[in-house]
Design a protein around this motif. Structure first.
Motif, PDB file in Angstrom:
ATOM      1  N   GLN A  17     -14.849  25.952  33.656  1.00 35.07           N
ATOM      2  CA  GLN A  17     -14.289  25.850  35.006  1.00 35.07           C
ATOM      3  C   GLN A  17     -13.809  24.436  35.314  1.00 35.07           C
ATOM      4  OE1 GLN A  17     -17.810  27.480  36.912  1.00 35.07           O
ATOM      5  NE2 GLN A  17     -16.693  29.310  37.559  1.00 35.07           N
ATOM      6  N   ASP A  18     -14.611  23.441  34.952  1.00 36.46           N
ATOM      7  CA  ASP A  18     -14.246  22.046  35.234  1.00 36.46           C
ATOM      8  C   ASP A  18     -13.020  21.624  34.436  1.00 36.46           C
ATOM      9  OD1 ASP A  18     -16.327  21.874  36.993  1.00 36.46           O
ATOM     10  OD2 ASP A  18     -17.650  20.732  35.668  1.00 36.46           O
ATOM     11  N   ALA A  19     -12.991  21.987  33.156  1.00 37.55           N
ATOM     12  CA  ALA A  19     -11.862  21.588  32.311  1.00 37.55           C
ATOM     13  C   ALA A  19     -10.560  22.186  32.822  1.00 37.55           C
ATOM     14  CB  ALA A  19     -12.113  22.009  30.863  1.00 37.55           C
ATOM     15  N   VAL A  20     -10.606  23.464  33.195  1.00 39.18           N
ATOM     16  CA  VAL A  20      -9.392  24.137  33.686  1.00 39.18           C
ATOM     17  C   VAL A  20      -8.987  23.570  35.039  1.00 39.18           C
ATOM     18  CG1 VAL A  20      -8.408  26.364  34.373  1.00 39.18           C
ATOM     19  CG2 VAL A  20      -9.903  26.231  32.384  1.00 39.18           C
ATOM     20  N   LYS A  21      -9.979  23.302  35.886  1.00 41.20           N
ATOM     21  CA  LYS A  21      -9.703  22.722  37.213  1.00 41.20           C
ATOM     22  C   LYS A  21      -9.025  21.370  37.067  1.00 41.20           C
ATOM     23  CE  LYS A  21     -10.893  23.290  41.751  1.00 41.20           C
ATOM     24  NZ  LYS A  21     -10.889  24.530  42.551  1.00 41.20           N
ATOM     25  N   HIS A  22      -9.573  20.538  36.200  1.00 42.83           N
ATOM     26  CA  HIS A  22      -9.020  19.192  36.005  1.00 42.83           C
ATOM     27  C   HIS A  22      -7.674  19.206  35.289  1.00 42.83           C
ATOM     28  CE1 HIS A  22     -13.370  17.491  36.368  1.00 42.83           C
ATOM     29  NE2 HIS A  22     -12.792  17.632  37.543  1.00 42.83           N
ATOM     30  N   ALA A  23      -7.383  20.329  34.610  1.00 43.60           N
ATOM     31  CA  ALA A  23      -6.075  20.466  33.961  1.00 43.60           C
ATOM     32  C   ALA A  23      -4.983  20.864  34.949  1.00 43.60           C
ATOM     33  CB  ALA A  23      -6.150  21.491  32.826  1.00 43.60           C
ATOM     34  N   GLY A  24      -5.395  21.183  36.206  1.00 42.40           N
ATOM     35  CA  GLY A  24      -4.388  21.436  37.238  1.00 42.40           C
ATOM     36  C   GLY A  24      -4.530  22.713  38.030  1.00 42.40           C
ATOM     37  N   ALA A  25      -5.630  23.465  37.856  1.00 47.38           N
ATOM     38  CA  ALA A  25      -5.783  24.728  38.590  1.00 47.38           C
ATOM     39  C   ALA A  25      -6.294  24.484  39.997  1.00 47.38           C
ATOM     40  CB  ALA A  25      -6.751  25.641  37.846  1.00 47.38           C
ATOM     41  N   ARG A  26      -5.848  25.322  40.943  1.00 42.25           N
ATOM     42  CA  ARG A  26      -6.381  25.235  42.310  1.00 42.25           C
ATOM     43  C   ARG A  26      -7.636  26.098  42.454  1.00 42.25           C
ATOM     44  NH1 ARG A  26      -2.391  29.197  43.202  1.00 42.25           N
ATOM     45  NH2 ARG A  26      -3.152  31.015  44.377  1.00 42.25           N
ATOM     46  N   GLU A  27      -7.727  27.135  41.616  1.00 42.79           N
ATOM     47  CA  GLU A  27      -8.876  28.035  41.633  1.00 42.79           C
ATOM     48  C   GLU A  27      -9.077  28.573  40.222  1.00 42.79           C
ATOM     49  OE1 GLU A  27     -10.361  32.245  43.715  1.00 42.79           O
ATOM     50  OE2 GLU A  27      -8.337  31.491  44.085  1.00 42.79           O
ATOM     51  N   VAL A  28     -10.338  28.678  39.801  1.00 43.99           N
ATOM     52  CA  VAL A  28     -10.642  29.162  38.458  1.00 43.99           C
ATOM     53  C   VAL A  28     -11.572  30.375  38.545  1.00 43.99           C
ATOM     54  CG1 VAL A  28     -11.573  28.603  36.183  1.00 43.99           C
ATOM     55  CG2 VAL A  28     -10.448  26.820  37.527  1.00 43.99           C
ATOM     56  N   LEU A  29     -11.160  31.461  37.915  1.00 39.90           N
ATOM     57  CA  LEU A  29     -11.970  32.668  37.834  1.00 39.90           C
ATOM     58  C   LEU A  29     -12.297  32.933  36.371  1.00 39.90           C
ATOM     59  CD1 LEU A  29      -9.804  34.916  40.187  1.00 39.90           C
ATOM     60  CD2 LEU A  29     -11.946  33.792  40.800  1.00 39.90           C
ATOM     61  N   LEU A  30     -13.475  33.481  36.115  1.00 42.33           N
ATOM     62  CA  LEU A  30     -13.881  33.800  34.750  1.00 42.33           C
ATOM     63  C   LEU A  30     -14.047  35.304  34.592  1.00 42.33           C
ATOM     64  CD1 LEU A  30     -16.649  31.076  34.125  1.00 42.33           C
ATOM     65  CD2 LEU A  30     -14.188  30.908  33.721  1.00 42.33           C
ATOM     66  N   ILE A  31     -13.684  35.802  33.420  1.00 39.55           N
ATOM     67  CA  ILE A  31     -13.874  37.211  33.093  1.00 39.55           C
ATOM     68  C   ILE A  31     -14.408  37.307  31.667  1.00 39.55           C
ATOM     69  CG2 ILE A  31     -11.454  37.455  32.328  1.00 39.55           C
ATOM     70  CD1 ILE A  31     -11.581  40.376  33.310  1.00 39.55           C
ATOM     71  N   GLU A  32     -15.367  38.200  31.463  1.00 37.94           N
ATOM     72  CA  GLU A  32     -15.945  38.348  30.130  1.00 37.94           C
ATOM     73  C   GLU A  32     -14.916  38.947  29.173  1.00 37.94           C
ATOM     74  OE1 GLU A  32     -19.566  40.537  30.207  1.00 37.94           O
ATOM     75  OE2 GLU A  32     -20.649  39.030  31.381  1.00 37.94           O
ATOM     76  N   GLU A  33     -14.911  38.453  27.942  1.00 32.75           N
ATOM     77  CA  GLU A  33     -13.904  38.864  26.972  1.00 32.75           C
ATOM     78  C   GLU A  33     -13.891  40.374  26.693  1.00 32.75           C
ATOM     79  OE1 GLU A  33     -14.454  36.238  23.667  1.00 32.75           O
ATOM     80  OE2 GLU A  33     -13.502  34.560  24.704  1.00 32.75           O
ATOM     81  N   PRO A  34     -15.038  41.041  26.553  1.00 32.56           N
ATOM     82  CA  PRO A  34     -14.970  42.483  26.294  1.00 32.56           C
ATOM     83  C   PRO A  34     -14.329  43.256  27.450  1.00 32.56           C
ATOM     84  CG  PRO A  34     -17.144  41.632  25.770  1.00 32.56           C
ATOM     85  CD  PRO A  34     -16.417  40.544  26.486  1.00 32.56           C
ATOM     86  N   ILE A  35     -14.581  42.816  28.685  1.00 30.72           N
ATOM     87  CA  ILE A  35     -13.968  43.466  29.847  1.00 30.72           C
ATOM     88  C   ILE A  35     -12.454  43.290  29.778  1.00 30.72           C
ATOM     89  CG2 ILE A  35     -13.705  43.383  32.351  1.00 30.72           C
ATOM     90  CD1 ILE A  35     -16.326  44.562  31.729  1.00 30.72           C
TER      91      ILE A  35
END
Length: 336
Positions: A118-136
């Motif tokens: 979440q932090d890496a993606v946020k600092h790369a420029g995202a305004r909001e970060v959501l996570l989803i499990e890979e099998p889903i």
């Protein structure tokens, strides 16, 4: 382009990005090349991958992902920023400003690993970060309706991890993850060649062997490949020829670990859902699912029908993109 939604399959071997309804717009190796003298990124993706094992001492080609999670936070952030900039340079994309990003992650990762993503993606420029499990995500990308009551068993074999989950009513009922995937197969091959031929090969050569002649189940006709590595005896280049049967033997333990985990998930599945799976079979996704005979091996050991998804490499990325349009439903199910 403000307000854009982006889905990212942040894999150990490759990063795939989906943008809104455009489908997959980027598919690049998870590699970043850095000039350590000035601490500056000089390449990401394919251009950085070409440099692996071939850089001078001041330049380093780095894989910041390991076993499906971030192992090098700073370089993961640099890599992601580079990919987002790459998107902005694509024709018809326009400048990407503060997108909402959904990222696929292995099942059963811990809170620290989640926060790192979440932090890496946020600092790369995202305004909001959501996570989803890979099998889903993989199930959605494979065309499975995960919202209905009924068991679906998905086996997602990625570069760094294999994620196995029984999915019903939009959520995971049983799930297990193992740090074995395509990269481990490559390492198995490197170790086998070193042990049996006293020759050192690089990861790119090992990957070529895996793709060309690798197998989880014996081929009808044995195949051979000629490769060149460094002789450990005298340090000079040496060419050898290896067979598909040898490579199957080299990877047998890792393949066995995946098969055993599938069996364990089946053993832990509630009877009603197990009945559904017996009827519907098992769905294979991920790049590792393309290893010759993987479907046959799992089918032989479980007694169930095994189906390879239509686009196994793209399933997680496609599913992540589709999930962005159904965030409310998935939040109710506790999936994101």
């Amino acid at each position: 382009m403000a307000g854009m939604d982006i889905g990212i399959d942040l894999g150990t071997a490759n990063v795939l990005i989906v943008v809104n309804d455009k489908g997959i717009v980027l598919n690049e190796p998870s590699v970043v090349a850095v000039d350590n003298r000035i601490d500056e990124v000089i390449a990401v993706g394919h251009e950085a991958y070409k440099m692996i094992g071939k850089t001078p001492k001041d330049i380093e080609a780095i894989r910041p992902m390991m076993s499906g999670v971030i192992s090098d936070y700073d370089n993961a952030e640099k890599m992601l920023r580079g990919f987002i900039e790459m998107l902005g340079n694509k024709k018809g994309m326009g400048k990407i400003v503060m997108p909402r990003i959904m990222v696929s992650v292995p099942t059963n990762i811990n809170d620290i690993e989640k926060k790192a993503v979440q932090d890496a993606v946020k600092h790369a420029g995202a305004r909001e970060v959501l996570l989803i499990e890979e099998p889903i995500a993989a199930a959605i990308g494979a065309g499975i309706d995960i919202t209905v009551p009924g068991g679906n068993l998905v086996v997602d074999i990625g570069g760094g991890t294999t994620d196995i989950a029984v999915i019903s009513l939009g959520g995971t009922v049983v799930s297990k993850s193992i740090k074995t995937g395509g990269s481990k197969f490559d390492l198995d091959i490197i170790r086998y060649i070193k042990r049996n031929y006293n020759v050192i090969i690089g990861e790119r050569t090992a990957e070529r062997i895996k793709i060309d002649i690798g197998c989880a189940y014996r081929r009808r006709e044995e195949r051979f490949i000629k490769i060149t590595g460094r002789d450990l005896t005298n340090g000079l280049p040496k060419s050898i020829t290896v067979s598909s049967l040898e490579i199957m033997d080299a990877m047998s333990d890792s393949v066995g670990q995946i098969v055993n985990l599938v069996i364990k998930v089946l053993q832990d599945t509630p009877p009603e859902l197990a009945s559904d799976i017996a009827e519907r079979g098992i769905v294979l996704t991920g790049g590792g699912a393309l290893l010759y005979g993987m479907d046959k091996k799992i089918s032989e050991m479980t007694g169930l029908r095994v189906r390879l998804a239509e686009e196994p490499i793209n399933c997680v990325a496609l599913g992540t993109g589709i999930a962005l349009g159904s965030v409310d439903i998935l939040e109710i199910a506790g999936t994101v």
